[in-house]
Design an enzyme around this catalytic site. Structure first.
Site, PDB file in Angstrom:
ATOM      1  N   GLY A 185     -42.008  17.441 -51.563  1.00 16.55           N
ATOM      2  CA  GLY A 185     -40.700  17.807 -50.978  1.00 16.55           C
ATOM      3  C   GLY A 185     -40.582  17.485 -49.604  1.00 16.55           C
ATOM      4  O   GLY A 185     -39.484  16.962 -49.173  1.00 16.55           O
ATOM      5  N   ALA A 186     -41.554  17.363 -48.741  1.00 16.66           N
ATOM      6  CA  ALA A 186     -41.558  16.800 -47.370  1.00 16.66           C
ATOM      7  C   ALA A 186     -42.872  16.647 -46.907  1.00 16.66           C
ATOM      8  O   ALA A 186     -43.791  17.070 -47.594  1.00 16.66           O
ATOM      9  CB  ALA A 186     -40.705  17.883 -46.534  1.00 16.66           C
ATOM     10  N   MET A 187     -43.007  15.784 -45.921  1.00 21.71           N
ATOM     11  CA  MET A 187     -44.387  15.413 -45.312  1.00 21.71           C
ATOM     12  C   MET A 187     -44.399  15.594 -43.879  1.00 21.71           C
ATOM     13  O   MET A 187     -43.621  15.140 -43.105  1.00 21.71           O
ATOM     14  CB  MET A 187     -44.775  14.059 -45.751  1.00 21.71           C
ATOM     15  CG  MET A 187     -45.881  13.477 -45.117  1.00 21.71           C
ATOM     16  SD  MET A 187     -47.600  14.742 -45.677  1.00 21.71           S
ATOM     17  CE  MET A 187     -48.565  14.481 -44.172  1.00 21.71           C
TER      18      MET A 187
ATOM     19  N   HIS B  77     -41.603  25.121 -42.712  1.00 20.23           N
ATOM     20  CA  HIS B  77     -42.788  24.675 -42.974  1.00 20.23           C
ATOM     21  C   HIS B  77     -43.306  23.527 -42.462  1.00 20.23           C
ATOM     22  O   HIS B  77     -44.670  23.678 -41.917  1.00 20.23           O
ATOM     23  CB  HIS B  77     -42.764  24.567 -44.631  1.00 20.23           C
ATOM     24  CG  HIS B  77     -44.120  24.506 -45.131  1.00 20.23           C
ATOM     25  ND1 HIS B  77     -44.791  25.158 -45.923  1.00 20.23           N
ATOM     26  CD2 HIS B  77     -44.975  22.967 -45.072  1.00 20.23           C
ATOM     27  CE1 HIS B  77     -46.036  24.589 -46.189  1.00 20.23           C
ATOM     28  NE2 HIS B  77     -46.282  23.291 -45.947  1.00 20.23           N
ATOM     29  N   GLU B  78     -42.593  22.518 -42.327  1.00 24.85           N
ATOM     30  CA  GLU B  78     -43.171  21.039 -41.976  1.00 24.85           C
ATOM     31  C   GLU B  78     -43.416  21.367 -40.470  1.00 24.85           C
ATOM     32  O   GLU B  78     -44.508  20.816 -39.877  1.00 24.85           O
ATOM     33  CB  GLU B  78     -42.304  19.992 -42.251  1.00 24.85           C
ATOM     34  CG  GLU B  78     -42.068  19.783 -43.597  1.00 24.85           C
ATOM     35  CD  GLU B  78     -43.475  19.937 -44.560  1.00 24.85           C
ATOM     36  OE1 GLU B  78     -44.320  19.288 -43.823  1.00 24.85           O
ATOM     37  OE2 GLU B  78     -43.349  20.084 -45.811  1.00 24.85           O
TER      38      GLU B  78
ATOM     39  N   GLU C 229     -52.225  24.590 -45.838  1.00 25.54           N
ATOM     40  CA  GLU C 229     -51.009  24.744 -46.500  1.00 25.54           C
ATOM     41  C   GLU C 229     -50.648  26.206 -46.767  1.00 25.54           C
ATOM     42  O   GLU C 229     -49.464  26.707 -46.526  1.00 25.54           O
ATOM     43  CB  GLU C 229     -51.109  24.132 -47.772  1.00 25.54           C
ATOM     44  CG  GLU C 229     -51.106  22.438 -47.691  1.00 25.54           C
ATOM     45  CD  GLU C 229     -50.024  21.879 -46.991  1.00 25.54           C
ATOM     46  OE1 GLU C 229     -48.993  22.765 -46.948  1.00 25.54           O
ATOM     47  OE2 GLU C 229     -50.171  20.869 -46.637  1.00 25.54           O
TER      48      GLU C 229
ATOM     49  N   HIS D  49     -46.525  22.839 -39.210  1.00 23.28           N
ATOM     50  CA  HIS D  49     -47.714  21.922 -39.226  1.00 23.28           C
ATOM     51  C   HIS D  49     -47.908  21.092 -37.902  1.00 23.28           C
ATOM     52  O   HIS D  49     -48.876  20.805 -37.664  1.00 23.28           O
ATOM     53  CB  HIS D  49     -47.367  21.146 -40.375  1.00 23.28           C
ATOM     54  CG  HIS D  49     -47.954  21.334 -41.769  1.00 23.28           C
ATOM     55  ND1 HIS D  49     -49.144  21.993 -41.824  1.00 23.28           N
ATOM     56  CD2 HIS D  49     -47.325  21.483 -43.007  1.00 23.28           C
ATOM     57  CE1 HIS D  49     -49.247  22.428 -43.396  1.00 23.28           C
ATOM     58  NE2 HIS D  49     -47.906  22.061 -43.740  1.00 23.28           N
TER      59      HIS D  49
HETATM   60 ZN   LIG Z   1     -47.460  21.875 -45.873  1.00 19.79          ZN
END
Ligand SMILES: [Zn+2]
Length: 1485
Positions: free
Chosen positions: A868-870, A904-905, A927, A908
Site C-alpha cells: 500500500g505504501a512504504m 501510518h507511514e 507495524e 514510522h
Molecule cells: Zn507500516
C-alpha cells in the site's frame, strides 16, 4: 518393475473404466500420490506419517550422524545371508497376519568403523541383553562388544554401535530375530487374498523393488550391495513355498506346536536385494519339458486347469532362448518360475528366477481373452525376461540410472515378442506404445531429463519417483534410436561385450557396459522443443489433465531446486541440484551477516535507463563504495548483493583500500553466493580491528518490472507510455540495487547520486543538493546529488527517476512535497495529501516529543506499487489510491484511506526509521505500533470522523477472526527463527499488523495515553539512530509507570505484555452476574480444534477489564488467574453488566444467559444507552461465541433483531460482517430464501432512512458514519431484493451508460452501485464498465470498476475476466490477486476462480507469490465459502500438489483455509436446521 504406475489399489480400479483421460489421470494421481509420500518421507526432519496438522519448524533438518543419511556408508559390504521366514496365512489372536524370521548376514569390513548400519523397516526385533542383534567374528576375527542398538525410522536403519572398531579386511556375522506384519500393503513380504470356489485363500508374496526388502528382514538394501542369499521358508503343510533358487530340501516339521513344512532353496548367485522373492501359496503349476531349464508357470489351480497358463508357458522358453542369443550369454539360473498373483501392484516384477505378475499380465484364455490380452502377456513376459540379464545379472549402481534399466527392457521387449510372434510386426508398435506416448509428455516445457545424478536420488520417495513414463518410454525410444544408428548387430555386440558370467565381475560390471554408459549421456543433452507441445492443447480435457500431471512432476523437481536449503534459488536453471540436505559450514552459508564488520558510510551512484537497450532490456548501472570498520579480526568480507553483474578488476568483483593509515590486505579471490545473496571477498591477510576500509564495486542490474529493489514501473500518459524507475527495499531488496550490508541493524550514512535523462527528475531520501547537466557514455544526462542521510537502515532507502510533477506546502519550515503524475496533480488529486501531511507530522512531533529528523518530506504516488505504501525515510512511496484523492470523484472511504495510510507511514518516520528494531523477528512491534498510532494521527486532522472507534472494525475484530484459530502463531518470534528472505517476508502478516495494533492499544489503555506517550518519547530519544529489541520499549514504559504515582498495574509491563506477545490467541472472559464469578479460557473458534503449540503461560493472560454496570463505568479490574470472583459484578433484577467497554482489551466476553437477555432487552428498548463500539462488540462477541459453541446460535441471531432501529455504521458493519458468514455458508442452499427475507425486513428501514437523509439520493449525508452506512444500506437492500433499490441502481447505471462523460452516481455509492448494476445486468453493462475501467484516470475509480466487473452473474464473462488477469496490459500485476479474489467473492465466480488458481498456481506463485503482501488474501478469499467435505479434500489435494511450488506469504493462509473449511463443515452440519427455522420464524411473524 513393469510399466504400471503405483496406485493404491482402490483408487486405481474405479478409474480404469474411464478410458484415455483416466489413464492420463492415473499418471497424475500416481505422481500426486508419490508426492504425498515425498512429503511424509522425503523432507529431512519430518516425522513420517504422524498425520499431525501442526506447522513444522521451518529450520531444515541437518544430517549430522551417519544414520541421518539415506545412503549406506561404504565401510561394510555383505557377503552372504541366511534368511529364514515363516509367514502365517491365518490371523493371530490379535486378528493380525504376521511373519516371523531370523537372519544372519556375513559382511566384510572395508573401512574401520565402530558402527553397523543395516536397513530395517517396520520389523519388531527380539532383544538380546537390550540389543536388537548379536555380533560374532568370522574365522579368527573377534567381534567387538555391542554398546547399544536402536532403530531410525526416518532413514529406516537398525543401528548397531560397537564398543570398539571392526578390523578392516575381517568378516563378521550379525544375527537378528524379528517379526513383522504380513500386511496387505503390497510392499516387502506381504499378503494377498483371493476367492477360490467361495473360500478365501491367502497368499504370502513379496515385492522388494525398490526399498522394501528391508521390510522382510534386515539387509544392506541398496542395489550395489550384492550378496548370496540362502533362503529357508517355513510354511503350513499343504502349501507350496517358492523363492529365487530351486528348492533343494523340503521336510515336515513341528515348530511352536504347529505342523509345518520347512523348504530350503539353493543359494542365489550374487545379486541385489531388490530382486529377491518369497511366495507361499496353494497354487499349482504347469511345466515345460522342452528345454534343460526348469520353466514353470504358477497360478490358481482353476486358472491353470482352464489352460490360462499355456500361452505364457509356450512363449517363455523361446523368449529366453532369444535373449541368450541376443545377449550372447546363457540364462544364469537353474530355473525360471513365473507366477500370476491375484493382488499385485505393479504389472510385473523381474525377481530373478521367480518373476511375479498380475494375473492379467501372465494368464491368457484363448476363448475369452482379446488379442490385446495376448499381446500384453507376450510383452510383459518379454520385458521381465529381458531383465534377467540386463538389470539382474548386471545391475546399475544406483536408482538414478533406472531409466537405463527400464528403458532397455522396454525397448528389447519388442525384439523378444517379435521372435515368438513374428506375424504381429510388434516392433512397429513401439511408435504407438512408447514414442508417441512419451512425445506427448516430453514435448511439454515441464518435462525433465531421463538421467539424474546419483546424489539427487536418496530417499525412498525419490527412488520411487524414478519409475515414471520418461524412464520407461523415453528410455525405450532413445535406446532404440541408439540401436538404429549403431545398427542392431553393433548394439547387441556392445551389450554382450560388456557382459560377463564370472561372478568376480558382477560387482565391477555394475556400472554397465562402457559403450552404453557413455551414451547414457544422451539423456542429458536431449533438448525438447516447446512448440511441439502446443498441439496437445487442442486435445481438451484429457490433455489438460496430462499437462497438470506433468507440471506436477516437473514442479516437484523444481521444489527441490528452490525450496530446500542448500539450493541455488532463482537461478532459473533447469538442472536438478542434489537433494542431500545442505549443511552450513562456511560463513557465507549463513543468511545472517557475521558481526566482524560494520558499515559507516556509503557513496552510491546509480543510473537507471528508462529506455530499453539493444537487447530490449531495461537496465541500470552503478558504482558504490562503502566504508566499513573492522570490529573483529577477519580475512573475509561478506556483503549482500543479489542479481547484480559486477565489473571485474583483475579477476575480482571489488577493490579494497584502507582508510587513514590502514593498509588494505590484497584480495585473494571474490565470488558470488546466490543462495544467501552475498558477494564474498576473501583476503590474503586479516583486516585490523578498529581500522576502516573502503570497498568499491561497479555493477549493472536489470531494471525489471518485478516491484523489488530498484525497479521499473510503467504508466500511460495521454496515450504515451512512460517509464518510472523506483524502488522498494523492504525487506531484503536493497542488495538488488547495490552491494550493501543489508540488515536493519547495519545502519550507515548514505550519500546518493543519481544520473538520469535530462528532463526527468530524480529523488532520494535526502534533499537534492546539486543537479548539473553532463555527458556520460555519449548520452546527455543530468547528475543529481542528494544530501547524506542520517544514520539509517538500508531497507528505508529510496530512489526514483520520473517525469512527475509535485505540489509543495508553504505553511511550515519543512519542505513537504507531494509527487505524482502531472495530470493527477492538475486535477487537484494531491491536495488532500498535502493538506494533511504537515498537521500529521506536527501531531507526531508533539506526541513523540521529538522533532521530525529530516530536512524534507516527499511523498510520491506510483502507478505500480506492490504494498500500500512504504515508509522510506524522507521519500515515502504510495500506491496512487493511497495518496491521491479527488474530492469530486472519490469516496469517503478513499479519503479515509489516504489519511490513514499517510498517518501510518509518517508514524514510522520516528518509530521504525529513527529507532529501528534490531531484526525482523520484532516486526510486529514496528507495524503494530504504526497501525495503532495511525488512528491518533488521523483523529488529529479529521476530528469529526471518530476514527479511533473504527480500530475495533479494522483491526481488533479482523484479527480476532484469525487469532482464534489453533493454527495462529504468537506475535513475537525468536531472532534465530527468522533468517531467510522468505521467512522475513512471512513476518508481514495480519497478526503483526492488526494484533500488534490491538495489543498496543490495550497497553496504552491500561497505562493511559499520557503514560504511554511519555514512555514512548523517552524510548525514541534514547535510541535515536540506533536499534532496539522489543524489551527496550517495555523498559521505557515501565519507567514511565514508575514516574506516575497514581498508576498501579499488578505486575511489570514486560510480564503483562509477554502473555500477549509470546503466546498466540486471546482469552474469552466469562462473567457470571449471579455469582460474580469470572474466568478466562483460550478462545478457539472451533472448540474441538487441538492446540499443538505449547505456551509457557498455559494460555492464560493477565487481563485488564474495563467494565460498566447499568451504563456506569466501574473501576478497572485485573483478572490474573484462570478463575476469580469479583463481588461487584454480581447483579440482580434489571441490572446489567457490560465488560471490556469499548473493546479496550484484546479479548472476548461472555455472560450468564440472564445477563445476555438483559443486554438484549436494553438494546431493544434503548440501544443508544450503549456506545457504538459496545453495540458492535455485543454483536461480534455473540456471533463468535456461538461459533465456538459457548452460547446458542439463536442467541447470536437475536443480537441482530434490534438492527431495524440501528442507524450507526459500526454496529451495522459488525453485524453484516458476521451475517456475511451465514450468507457465504448458505447462499448455495435452501436457507438462503428465509435469510434473505429476514435481512430484507431489517435493512428496509435503514434504506428508507437514507432515502430521506439524502433527499431521494440527491444529497450527501453529513456524518462520516452516515456516509459509510448508506453504502451498507444500498448494498444490502439491493442484495436482499428491495425493489426500490434495484430500480435506483439500474437507473443510475443506465443514465451513465447513456452519457459516459457524466456519471450521476454519488461518489460514496459508486462501488456498490457498479457492482449491483453489473450483477443485475449482462454483457452490455460489463463491456461498458470495462471501457470505463480502461479509461479511468483516477486510480480509485479504476479500482472500484475493477472489483465491480467481478460482480456479473454470467459465467463466460467471469471466465474471460479471469483470463484477463494474466495479461498485464489488461490487469496490472499489482492488482492480479485482488481481482481474482473479487471474482471468488461472487457466488457464481467462486468455483471458476478456484479452478483457475489451481490450474495456474505454479505460474501465479512465481509471478506474485514472493514477498507480495496481498498474496495470502488470494487463498483465504477463494476458500471463504468452502463448507463441504468435497471442497476440503480439494483443498488438501491442492496443498499436497503444490508443496514443492510453495505458498510463500500464503502459507499460513492455506493452513487456515483448511482449518476453516473443516470448521465450516461442522458448523453447517450442526446449525443449518436451527438457522433455517429461526429465519423462517422471524419472517412468518
Ligand atoms: Zn507500516
Amino acid at each position: 518393475m513393469g510399466k504400471v504406475y503405483n496406485i493404491s489399489k482402490n483408487v486405481g480400479l474405479g478409474l480404469l473404466v474411464l478410458g484415455v483421460s483416466a489413464a492420463v489421470t492415473i499418471i497424475g494421481l500416481s505422481i500426486a500420490y508419490d508426492k504425498q509420500r515425498a512429503k511424509t518421507q522425503g523432507k529431512p526432519g519430518d516425522e513420517a506419517d504422524t498425520g499431525s496438522t501442526s506447522i513444522p519448524p521451518t529450520t531444515p533438518f541437518t544430517p549430522r550422524e551417519p544414520w541421518d543419511y539415506y545412503r549406506l556408508p561404504d565401510s561394510l559390504v555383505p557377503l552372504t545371508y541366511n534368511v529364514t521366514l515363516w509367514p502365517r496365512l491365518k490371523p493371530n489372536a490379535d486378528n493380525m497376519y504376521i511373519f516371523t524370521g531370523h537372519s544372519s548376514v556375513v559382511f566384510r569390513c572395508k573401512k574401520e568403523t565402530d558402527l553397523i548400519l543395516i536397513h530395517a523397516n517396520k520389523l519388531n526385533f527380539t532383544m538380546y541383553g537390550g540389543n536388537h542383534a548379536k555380533l560374532s567374528g568370522q574365522g579368527e576375527a573377534a567381534a567387538p562388544a555391542i554398546r547399544s542398538t536402536w532403530l531410525v525410522v526416518r532413514t529406516q536403519y537398525l543401528v548397531v554401535q560397537l564398543s570398539s572398531k571392526l578390523a578392516v579386511g575381517k568378516s563378521y556375522e550379525l544375527y537378528t530375530e524379528f517379526r513383522g506384519e504380513l500386511a496387505d500393503d503390497l510392499e516387502g513380504f506381504y499378503r494377498s487374498e483371493y476367492m477360490d470356489d467361495g473360500v478365501k485363500k491367502v497368499v504370502a508374496t513379496s515385492q522388494m523393488q525398490a526399498t522394501y526388502a528391508r521390510k522382510a528382514f534386515p539387509c544392506f538394501d541398496e542395489p550395489a550391495m550384492k550378496a548370496n542369499f540362502s533362503v529357508t521358508i517355513i510354511h503350513e503343510r499343504g502349501t507350496v513355498a517358492l523363492s529365487n533358487g530351486k528348492e533343494i530340501d523340503s521336510s515336515d516339521s513341528i515348530r511352536d506346536n504347529v505342523q509345518v513344512t520347512v523348504t530350503a532353496f539353493e543359494p542365489t548367485p550374487k545379486m541385489s536385494t531388490y530382486i529377491l522373492a518369497f511366495v507361499v501359496c496353494e497354487f499349482g503349476y504347469i511345466q515345460s519339458n522342452d528345454s534343460n531349464l526348469l520353466i514353470r508357470i504358477w497360478a490358481r489351480k482353476k486358472a491353470l486347469n482352464d489352460g490360462q497358463g499355456n500361452y505364457a508357458l509356450n512363449v517363455t522358453g523361446p523368449i529366453l532362448q532369444f535373449y541368450e542369443r541376443y545377449y550372447n550369454a546363457t540364462y544364469p539360473l537353474s530355473k525360471s518360475d513365473q507366477i500370476a498373483l491375484p493382488d499385485f501392484n505393479a504389472g510385473a516384477m523381474e525377481n530373478w528366477g521367480l518373476v511375479t505378475y498380475r494375473e492379467t499380465a501372465l494368464l491368457y484364455d484363448s476363448n475369452l481373452s482379446s488379442t490385446g490380452n495376448k499381446e500384453r502377456v507376450a510383452t510383459v513376459i518379454s520385458h521381465e525376461l529381458a531383465h534377467m540379464w540386463f538389470g539382474n545379472l548386471v545391475t546399475l549402481q544406483w536408482w538414478n540410472d533406472l531409466w537405463l534399466n527400464e528403458g532397455f527392457a522396454s525397448y528389447v521387449e519388442y525384439l523378444g515378442v517379435d521372435f515368438v510372434e513374428p506375424t504381429w510386426n510388434i516392433k512397429d508398435y513401439i511408435i504407438l506404445y512408447d514414442v508417441q506416448k512419451v512425445f506427448a509428455i516430453d514435448a511439454l516445457a515441464s518435462s525433465h531429463p531421463l538421467s539424474r545424478k546419483e546424489e539427487e536420488v536418496n530417499t525412498p520417495a525419490e527412488i520411487s519417483e524414478m519409475f515414471n513414463t520418461i524412464s520407461y518410454n523415453k528410455g525405450a525410444a532413445v535406446l532404440r534410436m541408439l540401436s538404429e544408428f549403431l545398427s542392431e548387430p553393433v548394439f547387441a555386440k556392445g551389450l554382450s561385450v560388456g557382459n560377463s558370467n564370472t561372478k568376480k565381475h558382477y560387482f565391477h560390471l555394475l556400472c554397465g557396459p562402457s559403450e552404453l554408459n557413455q551414451e547414457s549421456d544422451m539423456g542429458k543433452v536431449y533438448n525438447i522443443s516447446k512448440n511441439v507441445g502446443l498441439g496437445l492443447l487442442v486435445l481438451g480435457v484429457s490433455a489438460a489433465v496430462t499437462i497438470i500431471g506433468l507440471s506436477i512432476a516437473y514442479d516437484k523437481q523444481r521444489a527441490k531446486t528452490q525450496g530446500k536449503p542448500g539450493d541455488e534459488a532463482d537461478t532459473g536453471s533447469t538442472s536438478i541440484p542434489p537433494t542431500t540436505p545442505f549443511t552450513p559450514r562456511e560463513p557465507w552459508d549463513y543468511y545472517r551477516l557475521p558481526d566482524s564488520l560494520v558499515p559507516l558510510t556509503y557513496n552510491v551512484t546509480l543510473w537507471p535507463r528508462l529506455k530499453p537497450n539493444a537487447d530490449n532490456m531495461y537496465i541500470f548501472t552503478g558504482h558504490s563504495s562503502v566504508v566499513f570498520r573492522c570490529k573483529k579480526e577477519t580475512d573475509l568480507i561478506l556483503i549482500h548483493a543479489n542479481k547484480l553483474n559486477f565489473t571485474m578488476y583483475g579477476g575480482n568483483h571489488a577493490k579494497l583500500s584502507g582508510q587513514g593509515e590502514a593498509a588494505a590486505p590484497a584480495i585473494r579471490s571474490t565470488w558470488l553466493v546466490v543462495r544467501t545473496q552475498y558477494l564474498v571477498v576473501q583476503l590474503s591477510s586479516k583486516l585490523a580491528v578498529g581500522k576502516s576500509y573502503e570497498l568499491y564495486t561497479e555493477f549493472r542490474g536489470e531494471l525489471a518490472d518485478d516491484l523489488e529493489g530498484f525497479y521499473r514501473s510503467e504508466y500511460m500518459d495521454d496515450g504515451v507510455k512512460k517509464v518510472v524507475a523506483t524502488s522498494q527495499m523492504q525487506a531484503t531488496y536493497a542488495r538488488k540495487a547495490f552491494p550493501c550490508f543489508d540488515e536493519p541493524a547495519m545502519k550507515a550514512n548514505f550519500s546518493v547520486t543519481i544520473i538520469h535523462e535530462r528532463g526527468t527528475v530524480a529523488l532520494s531520501n535526502g534533499k537534492e543538493i546539486d543537479s548539473s547537466d553532463s555527458i556520460r557514455d555519449n548520452v546527455q544526462v543530468t547528475v543529481t546529488a542528494f544530501e547524506p542521510t542520517p544514520k539509517m537502515s538500508t531497507y528505508i532507502l529510496a530512489f526514483v527517476v520520473c517525469e512527475f510533477g509535485y505540489i509543495q506546502s508553504n505553511d511550515s519550515n519543512l519542505l513537504i512535497r507531494i509527487w505524482a503524475r502531472k495530470k493527477a496533480l492538475n486535477d487537484g488529486q494531491g491536495n488532500y495529501a498535502l493538506n494533511v501531511t504537515g498537521p500529521i507530522l506536527q501531531f507526531y512531533e508533539r506526541y513523540y516529543n521529538a522533532t521530525y529528523p529530516l530536512s524534507k518530506s516527499d511523498q510520491i504516488a506510483l502507478p505500480d506499487f506492490n504494498a500500500g505504501a512504504m515508509e522510506n525515510w524522507g521519500l515515502v512511496t504510495y500506491r496512487e489510491t493511497a495518496l491521491l484523492y479527488d474530492s469530486n470523484l472519490s469516496s469517503t472511504g478513499n479519503k479515509e484511506r489516504v489519511a490513514t495510510v499517510i498517518s501510518h507511514e509518517l508514524a514510522h518516520m520516528w518509530f521504525g526509521n529513527l529507532v529501528t528494531l534490531q531484526w525482523w523477528n520484532d516486526l510486529w512491534l514496528n507495524e503494530g505500533f504504526a497501525s495503532y498510532v495511525e488512528y491518533l494521527g488521523v483523529d488529529f486532522v479529521e476530528p469529526t470522523w471518530n476514527i479511533k472507534d473504527y480500530i475495533i472494525l479494522y483491526d481488533v475484530q479482523k484479527v480476532f477472526a484469525i487469532d482464534a484459530l489453533a493454527s495462529s502463531h504468537p506475535l513475537s518470534r525468536k531472532e534465530e527463527e527468522v533468517n531467510t528472505p522468505a521467512e522475513i517476508s512471512e513476518m508481514f502478516n495480519t497478526i503483526s499488523y492488526n494484533k500488534g495494533a490491538a495489543v498496543l492499544r490495550m497497553l496504552s489503555e491500561f497505562l493511559s495515553e499520557p503514560v504511554f506517550a511519555k514512555g514512548l518519547s523517552s524510548y525514541l530519544n534514547e535510541f535515536a539512530y540506533s536499534n532496539t529489541v522489543h524489551t527496550d520499549l517495555w523498559g521505557h514504559l515501565q519507567q514511565a509507570v514508575a514516574d506516575t504515582p497514581d498508576l498501579h498495574i499488578p505486575c511489570s509491563v514486560r510480564d503483562i505484555m509477554n502473555r500477549w506477545t509470546l503466546q498466540m490467541g486471546f482469552p474469552v472472559v466469562t462473567i457470571n452476574t449471579r455469582t460474580g464469578g469470572i474466568s478466562q479460557k483460550h478462545f478457539l473458534l472451533d472448540p474441538d480444534s487441538k492446540v499443538d503449540r505449547p505456551s509457557q503461560f498455559n494460555y492464560t493472560w493477565f487481563v485488564p477489564i474495563k467494565w460498566m454496570k447499568n451504563g456506569v463505568d466501574q473501576q478497572q479490574y485485573w483478572l490474573l488467574n484462570k478463575t476469580d470472583t469479583h463481588a461487584q459484578m454480581r447483579v440482580s433484577g434489571q441490572e446489567w453488566v457490560l465488560a471490556n467497554t469499548n473493546v479496550s482489551g484484546y479479548f472476548r466476553i461472555n455472560y450468564d444467559a440472564d445477563n445476555w437477555d438483559r443486554l438484549l432487552s436494553q438494546l431493544d428498548t434503548s440501544h443508544q444507552a450503549l456506545s457504538v463500539m459496545n453495540r458492535a462488540q455485543i454483536i461480534d462477541d455473540a456471533f463468535n461465541l456461538a461459533r465456538a459453541k459457548l452460547i446458542p446460535t439463536t442467541l447470536a441471531l437475536r443480537t441482530t433483531q434490534y438492527l431495524s432501529k440501528e442507524r450507526d455504521y459500526i454496529p451495522w458493519a459488525s453485524a453484516l460482517r458476521n451475517l456475511r458468514y451465514y450468507i457465504l455458508m448458505f447462499d448455495r442452499t435452501e436457507v438462503y430464501g428465509p435469510l434473505q427475507a429476514y435481512l430484507k425486513k431489517q435493512i428496509e428501514p435503514l434504506f428508507e432512512y437514507f432515502e430521506t437523509v439524502t433527499t431521494n439520493w440527491t444529497k450527501t449525508p453529513i456524518e462520516h458514519s452516515d456516509q459509510y452506512n448508506q453504502i451498507n444500506a444500498v448494498w444490502m437492500a439491493c442484495s436482499m431484493g428491495v425493489e426500490s433499490c434495484r430500480k435506483q441502481v439500474s437507473s443510475w447505471f443506465r443514465l451513465w451508460m447513456g452519457n459516459p462523460d457524466h456519471n450521476p452516481i454519488p461518489s460514496d455509492l459508486k462501488a456498490t452501485v457498479y457492482c449491483s448494476a453489473i450483477g443485475f445486468g449482462g454483457a452490455e453493462e460489463w463491456d461498458f464498465a470495462w471501457k470505463m475501467f480502461q479509461n479511468a484516470s483516477l486510480a480509485s475509480e479504476a479500482s472500484r470498476l475493477r472489483s465491480a466487473l467481478a460482480c456479473t452473474k454470467t459465467p463466460w464473462l467471469l471466465n474471460r475476466y479471469l483470463e484477463y488477469t494474466l495479461d498485464p496490459n489488461k490487469i496490472r500485476k499489482q492488482d492480479v490477486t485482488s481481482t481474482i479474489q473479487s471474482i471468488a467473492n461472487n457466488v457464481i465466480g467462486m468455483p471458476l476462480a478456484w479452478n483457475f488458481v489451481r490450474a495456474k498456481w505454479s505460474y501465479i506463485f512465481q509471478q506474485y507469490g514472493r514477498g507480495s503482501f496481498s498474496f495470502s488474501n488470494l487463498i483465504s478469499g477463494i476458500t471463504l465459502r468452502f463448507s463441504t467435505e468435497f471442497e476440503l479434500q480439494e483443498l488438501k489435494k491442492f496443498k499436497e500438489e503444490n508443496l514443492h511450488v510453495g505458498f510463500g506469504s500464503a502459507t499460513m493462509a492455506l493452513e487456515q483455509a483448511i482449518e476453516k473449511t473443516t470448521a465450516n463443515i461442522k458448523w453447517v452440519t450442526e446449525n443449518k436446521a436451527d438457522v433455517l427455522s429461526w429465519f423462517t420464524e422471524q419472517t412468518v411473524k
